[in-house]
Each structure stands twice: as C-alpha cells, then as structure tokens.
Motif scaffolding. Structure first.
Motif, PDB file in Angstrom:
ATOM      1  N   THR A   4      27.388  45.391  38.736  1.00  0.00           N
ATOM      2  CA  THR A   4      28.733  45.840  39.088  1.00  0.00           C
ATOM      3  C   THR A   4      28.997  45.480  40.541  1.00  0.00           C
ATOM      4  O   THR A   4      28.080  45.456  41.369  1.00  0.00           O
ATOM      5  N   VAL A   5      30.253  45.185  40.839  1.00  0.00           N
ATOM      6  CA  VAL A   5      30.672  44.896  42.203  1.00  0.00           C
ATOM      7  C   VAL A   5      31.866  45.794  42.511  1.00  0.00           C
ATOM      8  O   VAL A   5      32.847  45.792  41.765  1.00  0.00           O
ATOM      9  N   SER A   6      31.783  46.583  43.569  1.00  0.00           N
ATOM     10  CA  SER A   6      32.903  47.445  43.935  1.00  0.00           C
ATOM     11  C   SER A   6      33.206  47.298  45.420  1.00  0.00           C
ATOM     12  O   SER A   6      32.326  46.981  46.230  1.00  0.00           O
ATOM     13  N   THR A   7      34.461  47.492  45.762  1.00  0.00           N
ATOM     14  CA  THR A   7      34.893  47.360  47.154  1.00  0.00           C
ATOM     15  C   THR A   7      35.747  48.563  47.540  1.00  0.00           C
ATOM     16  O   THR A   7      36.337  49.231  46.690  1.00  0.00           O
ATOM     17  N   LYS A   8      35.801  48.822  48.824  1.00  0.00           N
ATOM     18  CA  LYS A   8      36.631  49.901  49.355  1.00  0.00           C
ATOM     19  C   LYS A   8      37.347  49.390  50.592  1.00  0.00           C
ATOM     20  O   LYS A   8      36.709  48.949  51.552  1.00  0.00           O
ATOM     21  N   HIS A   9      38.677  49.405  50.539  1.00  0.00           N
ATOM     22  CA  HIS A   9      39.522  48.960  51.654  1.00  0.00           C
ATOM     23  C   HIS A   9      39.351  47.477  51.966  1.00  0.00           C
ATOM     24  O   HIS A   9      39.575  47.051  53.104  1.00  0.00           O
ATOM     25  N   CYS A  10      38.931  46.688  50.994  1.00  0.00           N
ATOM     26  CA  CYS A  10      38.804  45.251  51.227  1.00  0.00           C
ATOM     27  C   CYS A  10      38.871  44.517  49.891  1.00  0.00           C
ATOM     28  O   CYS A  10      38.730  45.126  48.836  1.00  0.00           O
ATOM     29  N   ILE A  11      39.112  43.215  49.957  1.00  0.00           N
ATOM     30  CA  ILE A  11      39.181  42.373  48.772  1.00  0.00           C
ATOM     31  C   ILE A  11      38.209  41.213  48.950  1.00  0.00           C
ATOM     32  O   ILE A  11      38.178  40.570  50.003  1.00  0.00           O
ATOM     33  N   LEU A  12      37.428  40.947  47.935  1.00  0.00           N
ATOM     34  CA  LEU A  12      36.499  39.822  47.991  1.00  0.00           C
ATOM     35  C   LEU A  12      37.262  38.507  47.864  1.00  0.00           C
ATOM     36  O   LEU A  12      38.104  38.355  46.981  1.00  0.00           O
ATOM     37  N   SER A  13      36.971  37.566  48.747  1.00  0.00           N
ATOM     38  CA  SER A  13      37.601  36.254  48.683  1.00  0.00           C
ATOM     39  C   SER A  13      37.007  35.452  47.529  1.00  0.00           C
ATOM     40  O   SER A  13      35.946  35.790  46.995  1.00  0.00           O
ATOM     41  N   GLU A  14      37.704  34.379  47.136  1.00  0.00           N
ATOM     42  CA  GLU A  14      37.180  33.503  46.088  1.00  0.00           C
ATOM     43  C   GLU A  14      35.835  32.921  46.510  1.00  0.00           C
ATOM     44  O   GLU A  14      34.924  32.775  45.695  1.00  0.00           O
ATOM     45  N   LYS A  15      35.703  32.625  47.815  1.00  0.00           N
ATOM     46  CA  LYS A  15      34.446  32.103  48.327  1.00  0.00           C
ATOM     47  C   LYS A  15      33.325  33.115  48.140  1.00  0.00           C
ATOM     48  O   LYS A  15      32.213  32.773  47.712  1.00  0.00           O
ATOM     49  N   SER A  16      33.614  34.390  48.430  1.00  0.00           N
ATOM     50  CA  SER A  16      32.602  35.437  48.266  1.00  0.00           C
ATOM     51  C   SER A  16      32.216  35.615  46.810  1.00  0.00           C
ATOM     52  O   SER A  16      31.044  35.800  46.474  1.00  0.00           O
TER      53      SER A  16
END
Length: 353
Positions: A4-16
C-alpha cells in the motif's frame, strides 16, 4: 507481495510512482522464495513544515521549511523491517527510503539464511509454519502433488477472493497451471502471483484470472475472443466454460508454445491465432464475450464492433503504472462501462494498443 502507498498533504509525481514500481519489482526479484501472502509492504509519505534555525547571521533566526517524512514498513517472516527518512523533496524521499530498505533486506538475509544459494534456490524449497521457505526437494513425482496444490490454491486464494461461481472453481481445480509456466517456476505455479513466461510477458495471478472470467458471465454456449494468449492458461480456463475460444497472440514464440501446450492437454475448442489482437478476429466475429489480457489507454474500437449486442468485454484500461479493470456491456452499439478494481498488466501491443 501485497503493498500500500499512502500520502498526507502531498501528491506523488509520475516520476515517484515509476520509481516505486521499479523498486517493488526489484524486491519481488530478490525475495523469490516467499509466499506472497507472508510479505507486505506499506509506504507512507507526509509533507510537513519544519522550523529550522539559520546561523548565517550573529543572531540565529528561525524559519519554516518544507520537508517530506517517510516510513516504509516491510513485514517479513520472523521480523518486520522499518525504515524512516526525511528529505527536502518527495522524489528524494522515495529513493533514500528504498536504498535503506534494500540494506535492511541484505542484513535480514544474512541473519536468516546461511548462504545465497539457500536464499535464491527455486527448485528445492518447501513452506514451513513461519512462512520462510527452506531447502528441501519437492516430491513432484507424486501423481497427486499438483492436484493437491490446485486444491490449496482454490481454498487459500480463489474462494477468499470472492469467487462464487462453482463452474469457475471447478475449472481452477482442473486446469494444470504448472504446464503453462517455465520449468524453473513450476514449484510456484500454485501461488497467487504472476510469473514470467519469457519475451517480457507474464502469466496472470490465478485469482485475477478467475475474477476476469467471472466478470464475463459465461453460460457455456458462448464464442469467446481472448486478446493476449500469453501462456495459454486463461484460454484453458475459458475452454472449460465456453463453447469455443479464439485467442490471439502477437508474439510468435508465445503463440506457438501456447498452441502446443493446449493441444497436448486436449483443449480442442481453443484456436490460437498469431496476429495483432487490437484488430480482433473479424473472420470469426461476432463474439459473445471478449477478454483482454493486456492494458491499453482505451478499449479498441474493432473489439467493440466485433462484440455481439448484449455481449461483455473485460479489459484493464490505463497507463503503464495506473490501471483499472473495466467491464463493458454492449447496448445499442455502445458500451456501457462498469468499473471493477485496480490492476497491473503488461502493455497491450498493436495498432490500438
């Protein structure tokens, strides 16, 4: 391996996202001898503001700076691995996090395995209670060995995944998946995981094969078109549930191998064709159902045209990294689309791929 991948207050870039996908593929390669259900990976990335002191002037001044905190927790038999990190950008956080995780995996390997050959041995392994696979020859010469493994597959993976159609369960119990994988992967044929079949292609995990088959809603009298023969395993499942199966493979080596395997196993109602699957098979159209075993940006128009009114098409749609399994029902020459679940497939090749 579940992750699972979760984020808080940010968005993962396509590169990431690409980096994460590449790192997870690497982990799957360096942990070959684990039951996928015994390994999980959780990634958390959090954007935050942090107060820092600047000593550039005689009087230190406090200011706020953006940083990204990350945690990767990998649950392995015997011991979970946890790494924490902080970087100025999310791309840096992804890379440093996985660099540290790979170091932890090497340490783990050194503690729990006596040598690399034991860690990487595909051919002489068995599962023990902890989930770790240690060296011991598999008695594949027993006539009931693979039949028992298929029963375990159905009870452990297929039924818990929500498959209720008794005909599909019966087909999963009957079709010898080990005949459709490469020799070095036979001992893993009945684990719920995709496996390489060469030519940059894979055989899909059994629970996904069962789900896509169930979504077709077959009664037994249909003519089914499959795009992407691959190993031939999906076609063999379909052959037990439909009247006639036509399957198209764009890679000649795979088409020939799948055709030989299906013929050897007696699947006489499967016809393997070499060609561009995105164009369908006009000479045998229309079809009651179409299943596509590769991901495209959209459902190819020729396939929609060759689908009977009221027929169903099941296909993964999206880019290389983010895909969704979609079900289309043809009504008045148009597809009514239903969404199913996130998936990961190899790219669809061909004119409309």
């Amino acid at each position: 391996m579940k992750y699972t991948v979760s984020t808080k207050h940010c968005i993962l870039s396509e590169k990431s996202l690409k980096h994460i996908t590449r790192h997870i593929q690497k982990i799957n390669q360096i942990l070959p001898n684990f039951d996928p259900d015994s390994v999980s990976l959780d990634l958390v990335f959090k954007r935050k503001k942090e107060r820092i002191l600047s000593h550039a002037s005689p009087t230190p001044k406090a200011s706020l700076a953006i940083c990204f905190d990350g945690t990767i927790k990998m649950v392995l038999p015997k011991k979970p691995l946890i790494v924490r990190f902080k970087k100025a950008t999310i791309d840096e956080a992804v890379n440093i996090g996985f660099d540290r995780l790979f170091k932890e995996i090497e340490t783990y390997k050194g503690k729990h395995f006596t040598n690399n050959s034991e860690f990487y041995n595909h051919d002489t392994i068995r599962k023990v209670g902890t989930g770790i696979l240690f060296s011991e020859p598999c008695d594949v010469t027993r006539s009931d060995y693979f039949a028992q493994r298929r029963k375990e597959l159905v009870e452990k993976y297929i039924k818990p995944s929500g498959i209720k159609d008794k005909k599909i369960i019966k087909a999963m119990l009957a079709v010898p998946r080990h005949e459709f994988v490469q020799e070095q992967y036979r001992d893993r044929a009945y684990v719920d995981a995709s496996l390489s079949i060469g030519e940059g292609q894979t055989i899909s995990q059994p629970s996904l094969v069962a789900l896509m088959t169930e979504l077709l809603g077959l009664s037994g009298e249909e003519a089914v078109l499959e795009i992407g023969t691959g190993s031939g395993y999906q076609a063999a499942i379909l052959a037990r549930l439909a009247k006639q199966v036509y399957t198209v493979e764009i890679i000649e080596k795979l088409a020939l191998r799948a055709g030989d395997t299906l013929k050897k196993l007696g699947y006489d109602n499967v016809q393997v064709e070499l060609g561009n699957g995105t164009l369908g098979l006009p000479k045998y159209a229309p079809f009651d159902a179409i299943i596509v075993a590769a991901a495209g940006s959209k459902i190819p128009k020729p396939l929609i045209a060759q689908l009977k009114e009221g027929g169903r098409i099941v296909m993964p749609v999206g880019d290389r990294y983010v895909q969704e399994l979609k079900v289309g029902i043809k009504e008045k020459n148009r597809l009514k689309i239903k969404r199913s679940l996130p998936v990961a497939f190899v790219p669809l090749k061909g004119r409309y791929g």
